[in-house]
Structures are given as C-alpha cells and as structure tokens.
Design a protein around this motif. Structure first.
Motif, short mmCIF file in Angstrom:
data_model
loop_
_atom_site.label_atom_id
_atom_site.label_comp_id
_atom_site.label_asym_id
_atom_site.label_seq_id
_atom_site.Cartn_x
_atom_site.Cartn_y
_atom_site.Cartn_z
N LYS A 60 -21.46 -11.88 -50.24
CA LYS A 60 -20.43 -11.20 -51.04
C LYS A 60 -20.85 -11.03 -52.49
O LYS A 60 -20.02 -11.05 -53.41
CB LYS A 60 -19.07 -11.93 -50.97
CG LYS A 60 -18.70 -12.51 -49.61
CD LYS A 60 -18.79 -11.51 -48.49
CE LYS A 60 -18.49 -12.15 -47.14
NZ LYS A 60 -18.83 -11.29 -45.99
N LEU A 61 -22.15 -10.82 -52.70
CA LEU A 61 -22.67 -10.66 -54.05
C LEU A 61 -23.34 -9.31 -54.22
O LEU A 61 -24.10 -8.86 -53.36
CB LEU A 61 -23.70 -11.75 -54.38
CG LEU A 61 -23.20 -13.19 -54.34
CD1 LEU A 61 -24.34 -14.14 -54.67
CD2 LEU A 61 -22.03 -13.40 -55.29
N VAL A 62 -23.06 -8.66 -55.34
CA VAL A 62 -23.80 -7.49 -55.80
C VAL A 62 -24.63 -7.98 -56.97
O VAL A 62 -24.13 -8.18 -58.06
CB VAL A 62 -22.83 -6.36 -56.23
CG1 VAL A 62 -23.60 -5.20 -56.82
CG2 VAL A 62 -21.99 -5.90 -55.04
N HIS A 63 -25.92 -8.21 -56.71
CA HIS A 63 -26.70 -8.95 -57.70
C HIS A 63 -28.14 -8.49 -57.77
O HIS A 63 -28.68 -7.89 -56.85
CB HIS A 63 -26.65 -10.45 -57.40
CG HIS A 63 -27.25 -10.84 -56.07
ND1 HIS A 63 -28.00 -11.97 -55.91
CD2 HIS A 63 -27.22 -10.24 -54.86
CE1 HIS A 63 -28.40 -12.07 -54.64
NE2 HIS A 63 -27.94 -11.03 -53.99
N GLY A 64 -28.75 -8.78 -58.92
CA GLY A 64 -30.15 -8.47 -59.09
C GLY A 64 -31.04 -9.41 -58.31
O GLY A 64 -32.10 -9.02 -57.84
N ASP A 165 -17.78 -7.00 -48.86
CA ASP A 165 -18.79 -6.13 -48.26
C ASP A 165 -18.21 -5.10 -47.30
O ASP A 165 -18.51 -3.90 -47.40
CB ASP A 165 -19.90 -6.96 -47.59
CG ASP A 165 -19.39 -8.10 -46.73
OD1 ASP A 165 -18.20 -8.11 -46.36
OD2 ASP A 165 -20.20 -9.00 -46.42
N THR A 166 -17.37 -5.52 -46.36
CA THR A 166 -16.90 -4.54 -45.38
C THR A 166 -15.88 -3.58 -45.96
O THR A 166 -15.82 -2.42 -45.56
CB THR A 166 -16.31 -5.22 -44.14
OG1 THR A 166 -17.11 -6.34 -43.80
CG2 THR A 166 -16.28 -4.28 -42.96
N LYS A 370 -31.32 -4.66 -49.29
CA LYS A 370 -30.18 -5.55 -49.50
C LYS A 370 -28.97 -4.71 -49.89
O LYS A 370 -29.10 -3.54 -50.29
CB LYS A 370 -30.49 -6.58 -50.59
CG LYS A 370 -31.09 -6.01 -51.86
CD LYS A 370 -31.58 -7.07 -52.81
CE LYS A 370 -30.45 -7.58 -53.66
NZ LYS A 370 -30.90 -8.45 -54.77
N TRP A 371 -27.79 -5.30 -49.75
CA TRP A 371 -26.55 -4.57 -49.99
C TRP A 371 -26.56 -3.90 -51.38
O TRP A 371 -26.15 -2.75 -51.54
CB TRP A 371 -25.36 -5.52 -49.90
CG TRP A 371 -24.33 -5.19 -48.86
CD1 TRP A 371 -23.94 -5.97 -47.81
CD2 TRP A 371 -23.51 -4.01 -48.77
NE1 TRP A 371 -22.96 -5.35 -47.07
CE2 TRP A 371 -22.68 -4.15 -47.65
CE3 TRP A 371 -23.43 -2.83 -49.52
CZ2 TRP A 371 -21.76 -3.17 -47.27
CZ3 TRP A 371 -22.51 -1.85 -49.14
CH2 TRP A 371 -21.69 -2.03 -48.03
N THR A 372 -27.01 -4.62 -52.38
CA THR A 372 -26.91 -4.11 -53.75
C THR A 372 -27.65 -2.78 -53.93
O THR A 372 -27.20 -1.91 -54.67
CB THR A 372 -27.47 -5.15 -54.74
OG1 THR A 372 -26.80 -6.40 -54.53
CG2 THR A 372 -27.26 -4.71 -56.18
N THR A 373 -28.77 -2.64 -53.24
CA THR A 373 -29.61 -1.46 -53.46
C THR A 373 -29.41 -0.38 -52.40
O THR A 373 -30.23 0.54 -52.29
CB THR A 373 -31.10 -1.86 -53.49
OG1 THR A 373 -31.44 -2.54 -52.29
CG2 THR A 373 -31.39 -2.76 -54.68
#
Length: 529
Positions: A60-64, A165-166, A370-373
């Motif tokens: 559940k993270l949007v991170h570098g 995320d979902t 990954k989710w963030t990208t």
C-alpha cells in the motif's frame, strides 16, 4: 463501467483491435488507459477479476524505494519519485503523503539515515511530499507511542506516499473505459492465433460466465499477465525459457491499537535482510512484508507458517504490546513477478525494473516493475508496441502520451489535504462519494455499516455492482471494498447479505447464492491463521 456493455462492444466489433491486452492487473489496466487516451482501439481481457493477483496485495505504498537507494539504483528511485508525484496529482483522493519513522538506536545510526534520506529528498526535488528530518527520542515516542523506548533512541522521519491499491486500479479501469477502452473480467485467453507468416494476429478467449468462446482479431497482443506471463509466452513458444523467478510477500493486519497515530514506521533491516513496514491503513495496521522464493504461481497464494511468525516476531521486537496470532485479523499474500537476470539466488536482489520483450511472432511481454511506476511502464509499452509496427503495411498510429496529466476517475482536488486511506472515512471514493450517499438516502437501509468492525455499507455494494463491474461476492468484499483484507471473519459474516443483494441486482437464483457463499467461505480460509 458495466460488463454487458463491454461484451456488446466486443461482439459488435468487426475490425481487428489495435491491441488486445492479456491481464487486468495494474500493468494491463495502465496500458489500456494509456493507449485508449491516445485514441487507440483497445480490448483488455482478465481471466479472473481486475486486481485479483499481485495488484491487490501490495504494501500500500507509492514510493521511490528507500531500499533501492541503499542498493545504488538511483535511476529507479528517481523515476519512481517522479511517478509518485504524478499519481498524487492525478488521484489525490487515493494517494497521500505519509510520514515514516525510522527508529534508531544510536546517534551514528540516526546520522547515517538522515544523510541518506537527504539524497532521497534531493532526488525528489519539486514534488509535493514532505522533507526528511531527524528527531530525538522524545519526539519519536510522541509520534509512535506504542514503540519500545529502547528501540528508538531518536530517529529520522521521511515522507512517502500511501494508497489503496485496488481502489486505484478500479479508478484506472474506469478511466480507461471512459477513454474508450473495452475491459472484461472473467474472460480468459486460452490461445494465440497466427497468420500465414507466423505473426500473432489475435487471441482465442473464453467468457467464464457463459462458457462461450470468442476468436478475436488484433494488430498486436500485449502479455501483461504478471506472474502468469510465462504461461502466456508458452502459448506462443512452448519451449521459451522462463523470464520470471517468482517470490511471495506476506502481510498481516492488526487492530489499530497496536499502531495508533498518523505516522508509519519502517525497520530498514530485519533479520532476513528485508525492509519491514508497519502502516496505518483503513483504520487498521498492516505489517509486512516477507520475501520467499516459490516454485509455482497461483491466483490465491497461501502464506507459510514461517512467514507469519517472522512478521509477528519482528513486530514484537518493536511494539510495546506484543501481537500474537490471535490478534491477526487477516493475512494476505502476493506474488512478485521478478525478472531473472542476475546470478543471486535471493529474490530480494532480483530486478524491480520493468522489462519489455517482443518475440519473433510479435507477442509483446511486459513484466516486472512496481505499482508506483505503472504509468511509465504503460507509456513505454505503448511506445514500443507502436514502434514494432513501423515496417508493417498498416502501422499503428497514436497521439502522444496523455497520462502524465490525466486525472483519474473520481478525481477530487479537495481530498488532497487529508489522508482518506489511513483512517475510517470514505474519502477514497473521491467525486463518486456524493452519488453513493444519494443511493443511501434513497434507500436508508443501505446507509448503515453492515458490520460493527467494518465501514462497508449497502450503498457501496450496490455501487460496486452497478458501476465497477463487481461480479462475485469476492469482488465486492476483497477488492471493491477491502473487507476481506482488513478482517476476514467479519467479511465472512456479512457475505450472505452481500450475496443476496448481488443476486437481486444481477438477477441470480438461490443456487448462485449458495455457490457464492461456499466459494467465499473457502477463500476466506486463506486469509485466516
């Protein structure tokens, strides 16, 4: 976004689609959104439900990625930090700034992390997230009152993004739908078709609700099946070498009392060398994650006993109240589709960068990442897909990428000032929330929470069915809402009520209700320990 409308659109299509995307996780839906917003004709097919696999089971993270900074992967970190800001700009109802405490035992350790995180801040120059700073023991214990004092002789606070995320995936799917893409869940690709030159020109797919088979023509086929991408590649080349070395990550969910407050915590190096997070999420606390190599992948991976014990033991090291197995409300397991490429046997060291490969027959496979990208992954994939047709008699054409500034469905500029994901509110619905509340006013029985330990209402169930393509009890309780991930017992207790509401909306009979309840009861066992 309604399944029957998408099915009608598919059946009425007489020309080949510009692209057919296999896989309805974050990568596939991101590609559909990118391509459709450029004016391309796009069909996405998902064998189960959107986000059924990895995309609903993240940390559940949007991170570098602080760990990637330690590894020296500056490019991945810089790109992810840019994408973190774009996601927050385009979906402020779902992506928020979250402060993280790194507890430190010594002044030297605090200085080490403070310097490293200044590099993190520098790489993120110009974004909308807070800056890192060192804190003393008093402030550390004020921000995280449930941490053991001996574990936090001061610390460093830095900022990253948190999301659901979902819910973000459903927002992306609805955006793709609004841009003209055709998306279908419970629609499994069973084969690839080729022309006389051996180039892929479509797919064969089965509607898993009706059993009907469809032959679908496409100018390009995108394999975005995540952990299942090697199975799709085998349809093209049965002898193809596997691309992936899969691993699984487990998270446990605890009552909020174990970790109150408005800050998360990161243990930068655990006994197995991984990073561990404790994060407030939907008024609960999520602890994760593990990294265990696995030989085979499945839609419903199960945690290993040792993984759960590792998470509990690590949490016990840091928290004043030691959590036990009896305190765990839910456990969820996700599979990482890691691209093989180095000689290490440890999956923690394998690439998190995305990889795009085009086979001789022009199957385009994208995996890793990954989710963030995911937005950048989608842009790269669509660009490569278009470029792959440049020598064709009728090459694909499209507008420039639109997604850097494309507001996602539910965009609400007023929600960015408060975190709608860590607490108990419903702000994560964004601009859809007034419509859900209107449904609840029209039928007051739908307005009350369906369980004292969950926030879900009947209005949210109806909304998921009518507008978010929820087809099963699992769709509603696992992904359109997060009940199963937050409290598996409570989710099971309301499953019959949800099944009856769905049967009424979808015109299903008592047999369907009984099948749904049996299926959900079996599923929920994987979320209990």
């Amino acid at each position: 976004m309604q399944r029957q409308q998408s099915l009608t659109k598919l059946k009425e299509r007489s020309e080949p689609w510009d692209m057919v995307i296999i896989g309805g996780g974050a990568t596939g839906v991101g590609i559909a959104m990118d391509a459709a917003s450029r004016g391309m004709d796009v069909l996405l097919l998902e064998q189960a439900d959107f986000g059924k696999g990895t995309s609903s089971r993240s940390t559940k993270l949007v991170h570098g990625g602080v760990r990637y900074l330690q590894q020296g992967n500056i490019t991945l970190v810089r790109d992810a930090l840019k994408e973190r800001t774009l996601l927050r700009n385009n979906a402020p109802q779902l992506v928020h700034d979250m402060p993280f405490l790194i507890p430190c035992k010594s002044r030297w350790e605090r200085m080490y992390y403070a310097i490293g995180l200044k590099v993190y801040d520098w790489l993120a120059t110009g974004n909308r997230f807070g800056q890192s700073h060192a804190v003393n023991q008093k402030e550390s214990l004020e921000r995280v009152p449930t941490i053991k004092p001996q574990k936090a002789n001061g610390g460093v606070i830095y900022h990253d993004g948190q999301f659901d995320d979902t819910r973000l995936l459903i927002s992306m799917a609805r955006t793709a739908d609004e841009q003209g893409a055709c998306l279908l869940n419970y629609f499994a690709v069973t084969d690839l078709t080729k022309d006389e030159t051996g180039e892929i020109n479509g797919v064969v797919a089965e509607d898993r609700e009706t059993g009907e088979t469809h032959s679908i023509a496409a100018r390009r086929v995108i394999n975005a099946a995540g952990p299942f991408c090697d199975a799709v590649r085998a349809m093209d080349e049965p002898a193809a070498e596997r691309m992936l070395a899969a691993s699984q990550g487990v998270h446990i969910v605890l009552p909020r009392r174990f970790f109150p407050g408005d800050i998360a915590m990161i243990v930068p190096k655990t006994s197995d060398g991984r990073v561990l997070f404790i994060i407030p999420w939907h008024n609960h606390a999520v602890v994760g994650t593990t990294d265990t190599a696995i030989d085979s992948v499945s839609l419903e991976p199960k945690p290993q006993a040792g993984e759960i014990e590792f998470l509990l033991e690590t949490a016990k090291e840091y928290l004043v109240e030691a959590p036990s197995r009896e305190d765990v409300l839910s456990v969820f397991t996700g599979i990482r589709p890691l691209v093989k490429g180095d000689k290490s046997s440890r999956t923690a060291s394998l690439s998190r960068d995305h990889t795009i490969r085009i086979s001789d027959s022009k199957l385009i496979t994208i995996t890793g990442g990954k989710w963030t990208t995911v937005r950048k992954m989608a842009e790269d994939c669509v660009d490569r897909t278009i470029a792959s047709t440049k020598n064709a008699a009728n090459p694909l054409t499209a507008n420039a990428c639109q997604t850097e500034s494309l507001h996602l469905h539910g965009y609400d500029p007023n929600s960015g000032s408060t975190n709608t994901v860590s607490g108990a509110g419903r702000g994560h619905y964004g601009s859809d929330l007034p419509e859900i509340e209107r449904l609840e006013r029209e039928k007051p029985d739908w307005a009350a929470p369906m369980h004292p330990d969950l926030s879900i209402t009947g209005g949210e169930v109806i909304w998921a069915i009518r507008y978010e393509m929820a087809r099963t009890v699992e769709d509603v309780l696992a992904r359109r809402t997060r009940c199963l991930f937050l409290n598996s017992d409570a989710a099971l207790q309301i499953s019959e009520t949800v099944a009856k509401m769905m049967a009424n909306e979808l015109t299903r009979d008592q047999t369907w209700i009984e099948e749904q309840l049996a299926s959900f009861q079996k599923l929920s066992e994987a979320y209990r320990i």
